[in-house]
Scaffold this motif. Structure first.
Motif, PDB file in Angstrom:
ATOM      1  N   UNK A  51       0.808  -1.214   0.000  1.00 14.82           N
ATOM      2  CA  UNK A  51       0.000   0.000   0.000  1.00 14.82           C
ATOM      3  C   UNK A  51       0.845   1.270   0.000  1.00 14.82           C
ATOM      4  N   UNK A  52       0.455   2.231  -0.837  1.00 13.41           N
ATOM      5  CA  UNK A  52       0.973   3.599  -0.820  1.00 13.41           C
ATOM      6  C   UNK A  52      -0.217   4.520  -0.572  1.00 13.41           C
ATOM      7  N   UNK A  53       0.021   5.696   0.048  1.00  6.46           N
ATOM      8  CA  UNK A  53      -1.092   6.557   0.468  1.00  6.46           C
ATOM      9  C   UNK A  53      -0.866   8.009   0.078  1.00  6.46           C
ATOM     10  N   UNK A  54      -1.977   8.710  -0.180  1.00 11.72           N
ATOM     11  CA  UNK A  54      -1.937  10.134  -0.505  1.00 11.72           C
ATOM     12  C   UNK A  54      -3.259  10.771  -0.097  1.00 11.72           C
ATOM     13  N   UNK A  55      -3.300  12.107  -0.132  1.00 12.40           N
ATOM     14  CA  UNK A  55      -4.532  12.851   0.155  1.00 12.40           C
ATOM     15  C   UNK A  55      -4.810  13.780  -1.015  1.00 12.40           C
ATOM     16  N   UNK A  56      -6.003  13.675  -1.582  1.00  6.57           N
ATOM     17  CA  UNK A  56      -6.467  14.576  -2.624  1.00  6.57           C
ATOM     18  C   UNK A  56      -7.129  15.766  -1.942  1.00  6.57           C
ATOM     19  N   UNK A  57      -6.750  16.991  -2.338  1.00  9.86           N
ATOM     20  CA  UNK A  57      -7.352  18.201  -1.790  1.00  9.86           C
ATOM     21  C   UNK A  57      -7.959  19.008  -2.925  1.00  9.86           C
ATOM     22  N   UNK A  58      -9.205  19.429  -2.737  1.00  8.84           N
ATOM     23  CA  UNK A  58      -9.889  20.247  -3.738  1.00  8.84           C
ATOM     24  C   UNK A  58     -10.612  21.382  -3.022  1.00  8.84           C
ATOM     25  N   UNK A  59     -10.801  22.490  -3.726  1.00  9.99           N
ATOM     26  CA  UNK A  59     -11.545  23.610  -3.159  1.00  9.99           C
ATOM     27  C   UNK A  59     -13.020  23.248  -3.109  1.00  9.99           C
ATOM     28  N   UNK A  60     -13.667  23.631  -1.995  1.00 18.03           N
ATOM     29  CA  UNK A  60     -15.110  23.425  -1.892  1.00 18.03           C
ATOM     30  C   UNK A  60     -15.799  24.282  -2.943  1.00 18.03           C
ATOM     31  N   UNK A  61     -16.911  23.794  -3.464  1.00 20.53           N
ATOM     32  CA  UNK A  61     -17.592  24.474  -4.556  1.00 20.53           C
ATOM     33  C   UNK A  61     -19.099  24.415  -4.349  1.00 20.53           C
ATOM     34  N   UNK A  62     -19.794  25.327  -5.019  1.00 18.79           N
ATOM     35  CA  UNK A  62     -21.254  25.309  -4.950  1.00 18.79           C
ATOM     36  C   UNK A  62     -21.847  24.414  -6.028  1.00 18.79           C
ATOM     37  N   UNK A  63     -20.996  23.770  -6.823  1.00 13.97           N
ATOM     38  CA  UNK A  63     -21.484  22.839  -7.848  1.00 13.97           C
ATOM     39  C   UNK A  63     -20.805  21.484  -7.663  1.00 13.97           C
ATOM     40  N   UNK A  64     -21.387  20.479  -8.275  1.00 18.62           N
ATOM     41  CA  UNK A  64     -20.833  19.124  -8.177  1.00 18.62           C
ATOM     42  C   UNK A  64     -19.489  19.086  -8.893  1.00 18.62           C
TER      43      UNK A  64
END
Length: 193
Positions: free
Chosen positions: A104-117
């Motif tokens: 297993x290798x691990x990471x974290x995806x980060x995205x800006x919160x949005x008002x659309x899907x």
């Protein structure tokens, strides 16, 4: 003297037996076990956690790549990279780039919160092999904030446990929406039918 010769003969025979059956039973080659780094990567299974909203206005998703060879042996010591496809507002922070004993290798995806899907496609690579594309959906609420948790549980509550069949009893219905950690979710559209 004859006892010493017998022990030598038995020792030599044991070496031949071990060589004929593939060695001393190190466990390598057993399905599901961890193999050495010299094995070739055949498959990368990419898994993701439920999106979690952070206080800084971002959404984080845990990523885990499980690397195995053609015999489904988990591979340790393999370098893994994580990437998004055509999504500029997302970053990936690698926590563990080299596979551990569980492959297993691990990471974290980060995205800006949005008002659309938002649909974010990610994949992992190791030794020129790639996982299938995984689409992570971050849903938006009607109030403009992000519903960062996926709905896991819906509890339907009623104001009256007994209802008359003639339709004369009024009953109020209430839906309680929770995520996989049993946290209450707001901003989730509910339809009663």
């Amino acid at each position: 003297m004859s006892g010493m010769i017998k022990r030598m003969v038995v020792g030599v025979l044991m070496m031949f037996v071990l060589a004929a059956c593939g060695g001393g039973g190190s466990g390598e080659g057993t399905q599901g076990s961890s193999s050495k780094n010299t094995s070739l990567v055949d498959k990368i299974a990419l898994q993701s956690s439920t999106p979690q909203e952070q206080t800084d206005g971002t959404v984080e998703v845990g990523l885990m790549a499980v690397v195995s060879d053609a015999n489904s042996n988990l591979l340790s010591g393999k370098n893994v990279s994580f990437q998004t496809v055509n999504f500029l507002d997302a970053t990936i922070d690698v926590i563990q780039s080299t596979t551990d004993s569980s492959g297993t290798a691990k990471a974290i995806l980060k995205a800006k919160a949005s008002s659309s899907i938002q649909n974010i496609q990610v994949f992992a690579t190791s030794d020129s092999k790639s996982s299938d594309l995984s689409t992570i959906q971050i849903a938006a609420s009607t109030s403009g904030g992000t519903v960062a948790q996926s709905v896991r549980y819906i509890d339907l509550l009623t104001s009256n446990a007994q209802i008359q069949t003639d339709g004369s009893t009024k009953v109020e219905l209430m839906a309680v929406i929770r995520d996989s950690s049993l946290n209450l979710l707001s901003g989730v559209a509910v339809t009663f039918q």
